[in-house]
Design an enzyme around this catalytic site. Structure first.
Site, PDB file in Angstrom:
ATOM      1  N   SER A  57     113.823  55.815  -2.358  1.00 50.54           N
ATOM      2  CA  SER A  57     115.084  55.068  -2.231  1.00 50.54           C
ATOM      3  C   SER A  57     116.169  56.029  -1.768  1.00 50.54           C
ATOM      4  O   SER A  57     116.038  57.254  -1.928  1.00 50.54           O
ATOM      5  CB  SER A  57     115.488  54.501  -3.594  1.00 50.54           C
ATOM      6  OG  SER A  57     116.829  54.031  -3.566  1.00 50.54           O
ATOM      7  N   TYR A  70     115.886  54.996 -12.978  1.00 49.25           N
ATOM      8  CA  TYR A  70     115.482  54.599 -11.617  1.00 49.25           C
ATOM      9  C   TYR A  70     115.741  55.736 -10.633  1.00 49.25           C
ATOM     10  O   TYR A  70     114.884  56.089  -9.822  1.00 49.25           O
ATOM     11  CB  TYR A  70     116.244  53.337 -11.205  1.00 49.25           C
ATOM     12  CG  TYR A  70     115.853  52.784  -9.856  1.00 49.25           C
ATOM     13  CD1 TYR A  70     114.724  51.974  -9.730  1.00 49.25           C
ATOM     14  CD2 TYR A  70     116.595  53.067  -8.714  1.00 49.25           C
ATOM     15  CE1 TYR A  70     114.352  51.460  -8.490  1.00 49.25           C
ATOM     16  CE2 TYR A  70     116.232  52.563  -7.474  1.00 49.25           C
ATOM     17  CZ  TYR A  70     115.113  51.758  -7.365  1.00 49.25           C
ATOM     18  OH  TYR A  70     114.749  51.255  -6.142  1.00 49.25           O
TER      19      TYR A  70
END
Ligand code: NAD
Length: 257
Positions: free
Chosen positions: A143, A157
């Protein structure tokens, strides 16, 4: 067709990036092993491919479990004879993932299990299959948060995606001479279920959009097209890359009004 005679395994194929990639890879000639933990959406993905003349198989697997990862790779080889492309894409973003003070140990462990251990396990069983096929392409979904910190925290995350990025680089270095390429695909904020369930008001969406030079969220099919490039032989000299597809979010300090 850019993936003719290839077999591709895609995790998280029941939704978002995984769904779009499964459809695109199948249209480009690949046999697709669609993996998910959600049988309904995983089977729907496969039905759509097979109904439009493609070739796909659904395999249920929880990618945080070793036995499931072993079985998904075995299913790919048993059904299609070999594995050429491994897309470790499934991931979660937990509603209670917060800053260091407020994130529970349970949320941390679950996030690390589904987002990081899954990539390790996918590679543990998948790389030997790629070796048996004479080489291949591994794509791990990281990401943009692997390279940027956010003031709206999701610490587990963010840490998990940093780990995926670091792991991808080392895998690339280790397996480069085996004709196995490994790249970390790093999407920016997308208009998929994973993010939109949190950005559920216009105000929250605008708070995020102000950082994206293009002024919009990305679409899952835009990430699928990047995955297609990394999967195909067109990217034959690309390995170990931090492959950002992010509308410019990591390039900008100040974005246009
Ligand atoms: P999504 O929620 O739309 O799809 C994720 C899929 O993974 C779902 O079908 C889900 O059932 C499956 N899944 C979840 N846990 C699983 C498990 N344990 N085993 C097997 N399957 C499981 O998400 P998406 O937006 O398509 O995200 C895909 C990947 O892209 C994730 O790794 C995510 O972290 C990453 N990503 C997303 C964004 C974004 O803005 N949406 C941005 C950057 C990176």
């Amino acid at each position: 067709m850019r993936l003719k005679d290839k077999t591709a395994l895609i995790t998280g194929a029941g939704s978002g990036i995984g769904w779009q990639t499964a459809q695109l890879f199948a249209r480009e000639g690949a046999s697709v092993v669609a993996v998910d933990i959600n049988d309904n959406t995983g089977m729907a993905c496969v039905a759509e491919i097979n109904d439009s003349g493609g070739s796909a198989l659904y395999v249920r697997a929880d990618v945080s479990r070793a036995v499931d990862c072993y079985n998904m790779i075995a299913a790919a080889e048993a059904n299609f004879g070999k594995l050429d492309i491994l897309f470790n894409n499934a991931g979660i973003s937990h509603a209670e993932d917060d800053d260091a003070v407020n994130t529970s140990e349970a949320v941390w462990d679950l996030t690390m299990s589904v987002n990081v251990k899954s990539v390790f396990l996918g590679c543990k069983y998948g790389i030997p299959a790629l070796q048996r096929a004479g080489g291949g392409s591994v794509i791990n979904t990281a990401s943009f948060v692997a390279v940027l910190g956010a003031a709206t925290p999701q610490l587990a995350y963010t840490a998990s995606k940093g780990a995926v990025l670091a792991m991808s680089r080392e895998l690339a270095a280790v397996h480069a001479r085996e004709n196995i390429r490994v790249n970390a695909l790093c999407p920016g904020p997308l208009r998929t279920e994973l993010l939109m369930k949190y950005l559920d008001t216009e105000e929250k969406r605008q708070r995020r959009l102000v950082h994206i030079p293009m002024g919009r969220f990305g679409e899952a099919d835009e990430i699928a097209k990047a995955a297609l490039y990394l999967a195909s032989d067109e990217s034959s000299f690309v390995t170990g890359s931090t492959f950002l597809v992010d509308g410019g979010i990591t390039a900008a300090y100040v974005t246009p009004e």
